[in-house]
Design an enzyme around this catalytic site. Structure first.
Site: not given
Length: 339
Positions: A43, A45-47, A68, A72, A98, A177, A191, A195
């Site tokens: 994960g 590529s962002s955030g 994925r 990005k 992925d 988390s 969600y 977590k």
């Protein structure tokens, strides 16, 4: 024995427990240095994932970003490379993956990452999706997809690096988390379930790998200003929005710095903000600690924090009941208009 004597005895037993902990030879992890390390981030590529990559590179690490979408990833790679130290051997690689795909593909992607930049010293499991709907409005397939990505994806990525970490007796594994992984909240049935599951996985894994000088960190951030949060806000129930706002909004770079600092130290339960501190004490359970100070905090603050938490829960219940009444009144008004 009267009540005062019982309280004194209880306090003495608490102190003895802390002292016994303080002399344990298995408590404090060795300091982990990022400089020269290889950090793999799913994960990425962002955030939060991309923010962790930036901070890792600033501290001298090479990183592999996994996500994925190649477009990005290429954008993130260019952004992260700006922080590569001049004259260093640092590199920023990308791999399309992925994490919820079949395990053979996940394993192959990690082998490729290792062949390019060397063994993985730190894995940051940042790949994930959100779902903010009441349970009755959530399709079973959507629920299963959240579990598949957030839990199974993390499990698969972790499994792909673990053998090598254990053979080298060195490593850090980070699981992203959420505060929704510490307290179940309206609209987060899928969600929160995913977590919460990460916590059980992490506690068991930590006990297995601690003898190999591998430490697991579970970071539980509140709302963070990321593309995932922005997408989630489009159809987030009013109850969920109002409850989430109580913990404030944090920037990804703030969360990233905390993640790297705590994972280097070997902290198991990593928090962000004051609400995060309170939740850490309340939800410490049987999780491992790394210092006498951390143990003392939990022993003496858990009761106080639980009392504060009850006030929070009462306010959350009031929000849910108020929104229910508002919907009922709106339905009555609409019915009257149509008659």
């Amino acid at each position: 024995m009267d009540v005062i004597e019982l309280l004194v005895l209880f306090a003495v037993l608490q102190l003895l427990a802390v002292l016994a902990f303080a002399i344990s030879p298995y408590v404090r992890p060795r300091r982990f240095k990022l400089k020269g390390s290889h950090v793999i981030i799913t994960g990425g590529s962002s955030g939060i994932g991309k923010a962790v990559a930036v901070e890792a590179v600033k501290n001298g690490a090479s990183v592999t970003l996994m996500a994925r979408k190649k477009a990005k990833l290429l954008e993130a790679q260019q952004e992260v490379e700006k922080y590569v130290q001049e004259g260093s051997k640092q590199r920023v690689n990308i791999i399309v993956l992925d994490v919820a795909d079949e395990y053979s593909k996940v394993e192959q992607a990690f082998k490729e990452a290792v062949s390019e930049l060397g063994p993985c010293d730190m894995l940051v499991n940042s790949a994930g999706v959100s779902c903010s709907k009441a349970f009755v409005d959530t399709d079973i397939e959507e629920f299963e997809n959240v579990m598949k990505i957030n839990l199974n994806g993390t499990v698969q990525a972790t499994r792909a690096v673990l053998d090598q970490m254990m053979s080298r007796q060195r490593g850090r594994i980070v699981l992203i988390s959420s505060q929704a992984g510490q307290i179940g909240l309206y609209g987060f049935t899928a969600y929160s379930a995913s977590k919460f599951a990460l916590r059980g996985f992490a506690e068991s894994l930590q006990m297995e790998v601690k003898p190999y000088d591998i430490y697991v960190t579970v970071n539980c951030p509140p709302d963070t200003d990321t593309p995932m949060l922005q997408a989630e806000s489009n159809d987030k129930p009013k109850e969920t929005q109002l409850i989430s706002e109580t913990a404030g909004l944090f920037q990804p770079d703030v969360v990233a710095k905390i993640i790297l600092k705590d994972s280097q130290r070997g902290v198991f339960l990593s928090y962000v903000g004051l609400d995060g501190f309170l939740l850490k004490q309340i939800t410490c359970g049987m999780s491992t600690v790394i210092s006498t100070a951390e143990a003392l905090q939990q022993v003496f603050l858990v009761g106080i924090c639980r009392a504060i938490g009850l006030f929070y829960l009462t306010s959350f219940d009031k929000i849910v009941h108020k929104c229910k009444r508002e919907r009922e009144m709106a339905a009555i008004t609409e019915k009257n208009k149509s008659e």
